[in-house]
Design a protein around this motif. Sequence first.
Motif, mmCIF file in Angstrom:
data_model
loop_
_atom_site.group_PDB
_atom_site.id
_atom_site.type_symbol
_atom_site.label_atom_id
_atom_site.label_comp_id
_atom_site.label_asym_id
_atom_site.label_seq_id
_atom_site.Cartn_x
_atom_site.Cartn_y
_atom_site.Cartn_z
ATOM 1 N N ARG A 112 0.841 -1.147 -0.159
ATOM 2 C CA ARG A 112 0.086 -0.085 -0.058
ATOM 3 C C ARG A 112 0.767 1.285 0.001
ATOM 4 O O ARG A 112 0.234 2.370 0.196
ATOM 5 N N GLY A 113 2.255 1.018 -0.178
ATOM 6 C CA GLY A 113 3.057 2.315 -0.215
ATOM 7 C C GLY A 113 3.751 2.587 0.897
ATOM 8 O O GLY A 113 4.532 3.851 0.951
ATOM 9 N N TYR A 114 3.603 1.885 1.972
ATOM 10 C CA TYR A 114 4.461 2.116 3.144
ATOM 11 C C TYR A 114 5.657 1.846 3.215
ATOM 12 O O TYR A 114 5.944 0.455 2.561
ATOM 13 N N ALA A 115 6.525 2.400 3.794
ATOM 14 C CA ALA A 115 7.889 1.731 3.993
ATOM 15 C C ALA A 115 7.758 0.869 5.407
ATOM 16 O O ALA A 115 7.474 1.526 6.395
ATOM 17 N N VAL A 116 8.255 -0.537 5.431
ATOM 18 C CA VAL A 116 7.917 -1.201 6.434
ATOM 19 C C VAL A 116 9.127 -1.747 7.128
ATOM 20 O O VAL A 116 10.087 -2.045 6.555
ATOM 21 N N GLU A 117 9.328 -1.356 8.642
ATOM 22 C CA GLU A 117 10.554 -1.747 9.329
ATOM 23 C C GLU A 117 9.977 -2.731 10.218
ATOM 24 O O GLU A 117 9.189 -2.759 11.301
ATOM 25 N N ILE A 204 -5.774 -7.931 2.367
ATOM 26 C CA ILE A 204 -5.075 -8.746 1.493
ATOM 27 C C ILE A 204 -5.775 -9.315 0.296
ATOM 28 O O ILE A 204 -5.018 -9.231 -0.875
ATOM 29 N N ARG A 205 -7.114 -9.362 0.042
ATOM 30 C CA ARG A 205 -7.665 -9.399 -0.942
ATOM 31 C C ARG A 205 -7.509 -8.533 -1.871
ATOM 32 O O ARG A 205 -7.506 -8.855 -3.278
ATOM 33 N N GLN A 206 -7.727 -7.376 -1.601
ATOM 34 C CA GLN A 206 -7.412 -6.170 -2.603
ATOM 35 C C GLN A 206 -5.892 -6.050 -2.860
ATOM 36 O O GLN A 206 -5.789 -6.082 -4.442
ATOM 37 N N GLU A 207 -5.147 -6.436 -2.397
ATOM 38 C CA GLU A 207 -3.644 -6.331 -2.941
ATOM 39 C C GLU A 207 -3.403 -7.755 -3.781
ATOM 40 O O GLU A 207 -2.645 -7.613 -4.606
ATOM 41 N N GLN A 208 -4.206 -8.771 -3.497
ATOM 42 C CA GLN A 208 -4.013 -9.921 -4.450
ATOM 43 C C GLN A 208 -4.765 -9.642 -5.698
ATOM 44 O O GLN A 208 -4.367 -10.055 -6.757
ATOM 45 N N ARG A 209 -5.666 -8.872 -5.745
ATOM 46 C CA ARG A 209 -6.368 -8.420 -7.102
ATOM 47 C C ARG A 209 -5.655 -7.625 -7.778
ATOM 48 O O ARG A 209 -5.638 -7.613 -9.088
ATOM 49 N N THR A 210 -5.222 -6.506 -7.163
ATOM 50 C CA THR A 210 -4.417 -5.403 -7.911
ATOM 51 C C THR A 210 -2.865 -5.809 -7.926
ATOM 52 O O THR A 210 -2.352 -5.051 -8.658
ATOM 53 N N GLY A 211 -2.485 -6.685 -7.579
ATOM 54 C CA GLY A 211 -1.144 -7.173 -7.775
ATOM 55 C C GLY A 211 -0.074 -6.331 -7.126
ATOM 56 O O GLY A 211 -0.509 -5.987 -5.820
ATOM 57 N N GLY A 212 0.623 -5.836 -7.835
ATOM 58 C CA GLY A 212 1.635 -4.655 -7.017
ATOM 59 C C GLY A 212 1.114 -3.333 -7.450
ATOM 60 O O GLY A 212 1.701 -2.416 -6.692
ATOM 61 N N ALA A 213 0.169 -3.124 -8.175
ATOM 62 C CA ALA A 213 -0.447 -1.829 -8.604
ATOM 63 C C ALA A 213 -0.876 -0.931 -7.302
ATOM 64 O O ALA A 213 -0.943 0.021 -7.343
ATOM 65 N N ALA A 214 -1.561 -1.654 -6.540
ATOM 66 C CA ALA A 214 -2.111 -0.977 -5.460
ATOM 67 C C ALA A 214 -1.173 0.066 -4.466
ATOM 68 O O ALA A 214 -1.627 0.928 -3.891
ATOM 69 N N ILE A 225 -10.904 -1.539 -3.286
ATOM 70 C CA ILE A 225 -11.914 -2.562 -3.071
ATOM 71 C C ILE A 225 -12.313 -2.292 -1.946
ATOM 72 O O ILE A 225 -11.928 -2.647 -0.740
ATOM 73 N N SER A 226 -13.905 -2.359 -1.613
ATOM 74 C CA SER A 226 -14.390 -2.574 -0.423
ATOM 75 C C SER A 226 -14.308 -3.740 0.327
ATOM 76 O O SER A 226 -14.380 -4.800 -0.543
ATOM 77 N N ALA A 227 -14.404 -3.928 1.580
ATOM 78 C CA ALA A 227 -14.205 -5.193 2.095
ATOM 79 C C ALA A 227 -15.672 -5.602 2.320
ATOM 80 O O ALA A 227 -16.025 -6.868 2.488
ATOM 81 N N LYS A 228 -16.559 -4.855 2.674
ATOM 82 C CA LYS A 228 -17.980 -5.104 2.760
ATOM 83 C C LYS A 228 -18.971 -4.287 1.931
ATOM 84 O O LYS A 228 -18.882 -3.076 1.677
ATOM 85 N N GLY A 229 -20.122 -4.582 1.680
ATOM 86 C CA GLY A 229 -21.061 -3.902 1.039
ATOM 87 C C GLY A 229 -20.641 -3.871 -0.580
ATOM 88 O O GLY A 229 -19.613 -4.365 -1.073
#
Length: 272
Positions: A112-117, A204-214, A225-229
């Motif tokens: 999602r664009g974060y630098a993660v430590e 997680i499902r959003q990232e799976q669908r968008t690949g690395g584009a997210a 992509i919405s989790a619900k609704g």
Amino acid sequence: MGRGGRGFIDNLAALPWPVGLCVGSVGYLAVAHGIPLLFARNSAMPGAFRDLNPFLPLAWVFLGLCMIAAGMSFFRARNTRRLLDTRTGLDSMAALGWRDFERLVGEAFRRRGYAVEETGLGGADGGIDLVLRREGRRILVQCKQWRRERVPVNVVREMYGLLAHHRADEVRIAALVGFTPDAARFAAGKPIALIDGPALLAMIRQEQRTGGAAKGVQARGEPAISAKGPKDSSAPTCPRCDTAMVRRSNRRTGETFWGCPAFPMCRGTRIF
């Protein structure tokens, strides 16, 4: 084990693998050529370093260690990507070990664009497991993979105390089972995002669908992509947990607004 207990290879392996190769190359040149040149300039026998370089074996050892660290980083990153791409539901997340669960959460935010430590300060019992950075903001993350218990309010209080101590902007707690009502009430109105299993699975499902584009999409705050609704291409992301928001209405005033689908665990809102 804390970061202070790590060795050189472990610390280098925690960085992206190209960094290890660059450090190894620069170190090799410095030890194999830089140090002998320095000694030759200050030595009465400069030709001795031309015929026999005593630092050359040390340079090769350093380069070899850096290449090992780079290889560890490469395979760890590949395995972490697979870790996220192969999750199919809450059961598959529950089947992970606690350390893999931390890596899974970190990878979801990384895409999602974060630098993660990965701090290594949390351990199996919690604490600060991840530090997120993006757009000048610093966010502390704790990962709880408890399979039967919901996270109580005292855990949320402890993380809130670490917020000021570490001068961070926000705290996020990812818990597979969820949080107690007291924990949710305590977090309300504070810079604390509570991410339960369904909300994490939605990420997680959003990232799976968008690949690395997210990664680029989320960095610009564009819809996800919405989790619900029902899906809504105009839906913004939650300012607290980055999940795609859903349309809601105030029962008393009838006013429409954007609400987090993880409510009441996350109470992020945006004006419609």
